[in-house]
Write a protein that holds these residues in place. Sequence first.
Motif, PDB file in Angstrom:
ATOM      1  N   PRO B  67       0.838  -1.208   0.000  1.00 43.77           N
ATOM      2  CA  PRO B  67       0.000   0.000   0.000  1.00 43.77           C
ATOM      3  C   PRO B  67       0.872   1.256   0.000  1.00 43.77           C
ATOM      4  N   TYR B  68       0.258   2.382  -0.326  1.00 44.38           N
ATOM      5  CA  TYR B  68       0.986   3.644  -0.324  1.00 44.38           C
ATOM      6  C   TYR B  68       1.543   3.954   1.058  1.00 44.38           C
ATOM      7  N   VAL B  69       2.820   4.284   1.097  1.00 50.08           N
ATOM      8  CA  VAL B  69       3.442   4.858   2.302  1.00 50.08           C
ATOM      9  C   VAL B  69       4.202   6.094   1.845  1.00 50.08           C
ATOM     10  N   THR B  70       4.423   7.054   2.757  1.00 46.88           N
ATOM     11  CA  THR B  70       5.084   8.286   2.327  1.00 46.88           C
ATOM     12  C   THR B  70       6.565   8.037   2.067  1.00 46.88           C
ATOM     13  N   LEU B  71       7.163   9.008   1.373  1.00 51.23           N
ATOM     14  CA  LEU B  71       8.588   8.919   1.064  1.00 51.23           C
ATOM     15  C   LEU B  71       9.429   8.872   2.341  1.00 51.23           C
ATOM     16  N   ASP B  72       8.956   9.503   3.416  1.00 55.40           N
ATOM     17  CA  ASP B  72       9.675   9.417   4.696  1.00 55.40           C
ATOM     18  C   ASP B  72       9.893   7.955   5.094  1.00 55.40           C
ATOM     19  N   VAL B  73       8.863   7.143   4.927  1.00 52.53           N
ATOM     20  CA  VAL B  73       8.940   5.720   5.297  1.00 52.53           C
ATOM     21  C   VAL B  73       9.912   5.000   4.377  1.00 52.53           C
ATOM     22  N   LEU B  74       9.820   5.266   3.077  1.00 48.90           N
ATOM     23  CA  LEU B  74      10.704   4.604   2.112  1.00 48.90           C
ATOM     24  C   LEU B  74      12.167   4.995   2.347  1.00 48.90           C
ATOM     25  N   HIS B  75      12.408   6.289   2.605  1.00 46.86           N
ATOM     26  CA  HIS B  75      13.768   6.758   2.896  1.00 46.86           C
ATOM     27  C   HIS B  75      14.336   6.016   4.108  1.00 46.86           C
ATOM     28  N   ARG B  76      13.516   5.896   5.142  1.00 41.63           N
ATOM     29  CA  ARG B  76      14.002   5.265   6.372  1.00 41.63           C
ATOM     30  C   ARG B  76      14.288   3.781   6.170  1.00 41.63           C
ATOM     31  N   GLU B  77      13.428   3.099   5.428  1.00 43.72           N
ATOM     32  CA  GLU B  77      13.645   1.668   5.174  1.00 43.72           C
ATOM     33  C   GLU B  77      14.943   1.443   4.398  1.00 43.72           C
ATOM     34  N   SER B  78      15.157   2.251   3.364  1.00 49.37           N
ATOM     35  CA  SER B  78      16.364   2.022   2.563  1.00 49.37           C
ATOM     36  C   SER B  78      17.619   2.448   3.334  1.00 49.37           C
ATOM     37  N   LEU B  79      17.478   3.455   4.205  1.00 45.82           N
ATOM     38  CA  LEU B  79      18.614   3.837   5.058  1.00 45.82           C
ATOM     39  C   LEU B  79      19.021   2.675   5.972  1.00 45.82           C
ATOM     40  N   ASP B  80      18.047   2.031   6.591  1.00 43.35           N
ATOM     41  CA  ASP B  80      18.357   0.919   7.495  1.00 43.35           C
ATOM     42  C   ASP B  80      19.108  -0.196   6.765  1.00 43.35           C
ATOM     43  N   LEU B  81      18.673  -0.515   5.552  1.00 43.08           N
ATOM     44  CA  LEU B  81      19.362  -1.536   4.760  1.00 43.08           C
ATOM     45  C   LEU B  81      20.796  -1.116   4.454  1.00 43.08           C
ATOM     46  N   LEU B  82      20.967   0.169   4.105  1.00 43.58           N
ATOM     47  CA  LEU B  82      22.303   0.656   3.745  1.00 43.58           C
ATOM     48  C   LEU B  82      23.244   0.677   4.945  1.00 43.58           C
ATOM     49  N   LEU B  83      22.737   1.088   6.102  1.00 44.69           N
ATOM     50  CA  LEU B  83      23.605   1.148   7.278  1.00 44.69           C
ATOM     51  C   LEU B  83      24.150  -0.253   7.592  1.00 44.69           C
ATOM     52  N   ALA B  84      23.302  -1.261   7.460  1.00 45.76           N
ATOM     53  CA  ALA B  84      23.764  -2.640   7.680  1.00 45.76           C
ATOM     54  C   ALA B  84      24.850  -2.991   6.653  1.00 45.76           C
ATOM     55  N   ARG B  85      24.601  -2.633   5.393  1.00 45.42           N
ATOM     56  CA  ARG B  85      25.545  -2.987   4.332  1.00 45.42           C
ATOM     57  C   ARG B  85      26.881  -2.260   4.497  1.00 45.42           C
ATOM     58  N   TYR B  86      26.851  -1.053   5.062  1.00 41.31           N
ATOM     59  CA  TYR B  86      28.073  -0.266   5.248  1.00 41.31           C
ATOM     60  C   TYR B  86      28.729  -0.526   6.600  1.00 41.31           C
ATOM     61  N   GLY B  87      28.281  -1.552   7.310  1.00 38.20           N
ATOM     62  CA  GLY B  87      28.894  -1.876   8.597  1.00 38.20           C
ATOM     63  C   GLY B  87      28.586  -0.850   9.670  1.00 38.20           C
ATOM     64  N   LEU B  88      27.419  -0.195   9.564  1.00 37.53           N
ATOM     65  CA  LEU B  88      27.059   0.841  10.529  1.00 37.53           C
ATOM     66  C   LEU B  88      25.798   0.453  11.307  1.00 37.53           C
ATOM     67  N   SER B  89      25.657  -0.836  11.578  1.00 40.82           N
ATOM     68  CA  SER B  89      24.449  -1.310  12.257  1.00 40.82           C
ATOM     69  C   SER B  89      24.313  -0.748  13.662  1.00 40.82           C
TER      70      SER B  89
END
Lengths: 239, 239
Positions: B67-89
């Motif tokens: 369902p539709y979620v705002t860009l704030d939600v999408l930004h936060r989800e992709s940030l969490d994935l990236l922090l894990a990938r960059y060793g910044l968990s």
Amino acid sequence: MTTRADAVEVLLFDVFGTVMDWRTSLQKWFQRFGREHNLQADWVELVDDWRAAYQPSLARVRQGERPYVTLDVLHRESLDLLLARYGLSGVSESDRRRMARAWRCLDPWPDTVAGLTRLKRKYVIGTLSNGGLGLLVDLAKFAGLPWDVVLSADLFQHYKPDAAVYRGAPALLARPPSALMLVAAHNYDLAAARSHGYRTAFVARPTEYGPRQKADSAPKDAWDYVVTSLEELAEKMGA
Amino acid sequence: MTTRADAVEVLLFDVFGTVMDWRTSLQKWFQRFGREHNLQADWVELVDDWRAAYQPSLARVRQGERPYVTLDVLHRESLDLLLARYGLSGVSESDRRRMARAWRCLDPWPDTVAGLTRLKRKYVIGTLSNGGLGLLVDLAKFAGLPWDVVLSADLFQHYKPDAAVYRGAPALLARPPSALMLVAAHNYDLAAARSHGYRTAFVARPTEYGPRQKADSAPKDAWDYVVTSLEELAEKMGA
């Protein structure tokens, strides 16, 4: 009071009556229009009757008797009924459109622009009005209102005081209701906003409906702020 | 060209990339954040990866996979994935929130505020962005963007280039699509807007994605205006 104001980030304003002097503006508009088109009528009474049709026409939408239509549509419908009643059935379609658009050419109260300009320095300022978005944007442009954001009934397909409006604004603004304050000259609007967690500011507009106005001449509850102008509100809120 | 411009009343702007230089702004924000928090990473790459997650995350909403979620939600989800990938968990919840809010602290391109200020004299100016309304309002406040109206994907619960967005804006503004012009740095956005009857203006932002950018470095169709800055657009549109 100071603690409360500290939490407020967004001031949302009722528009018709609270920031705009619709009655004097429309009276002048119709008097000029009548002169230019050689039409005679009691324009003061017509304007008052037009505004009096507002709450009943909204009520039919609010009670589900008809689907949501914008205020532009409601204004036009009640205008057509009034022109017939005032013996002005001969007014052309293009003139009726011009008349209905007079709601886009209202003057603000004398304190409005100065007060908003000050408040904008410290807060996000916007509308929360039963007017449609197009109407509100055109009106702001006409009157030089410096809104940061324009929120209207048609974003929610509901009219105030329906809950959908007061719930929808904080969701769109990505803030809790407690970060919002409604500024209005009408007690019913503030009561609804408070019931949804908003802060509240009452601006007295004792002549909105003319010299014999009784309703909303005074605050009916202990609103967070009670002022007689937007400049006073800016002063009290440290803006 | 002159005839066309005469009919335009409202200019709607894409925001990220067209009016805001998100890449340089976010790079600087993360570099400062890294210094202050003693965190090391290739921030330039992280920012590019974050933006690269944008279209795929939108696509899942656009294709009905969620369902539709705002860009704030999408930004936060992709940030969490990236922090894990960059060793910044180990980055805390409150710091993640601050990082996600960096999208509210972007600098405009050097010509943006001057160009918008000129265009605002003659036209209604507003956004038509995939950002949420709260994000867009906060961003405008941060960067001093003088919008008359803020229109966002979440008003329509659809992301560009879904038809609902381009159809919804003229309806809300109470105007035909031909009275609207989309101003964007992205050909796909202009193509969609034109297919819905809008006028179109392409603003070249050849370094939006950095020095090696290839996409959208040039107009891909005969848009009504092609410019390299908003000041040039103001000049050409007589504002």
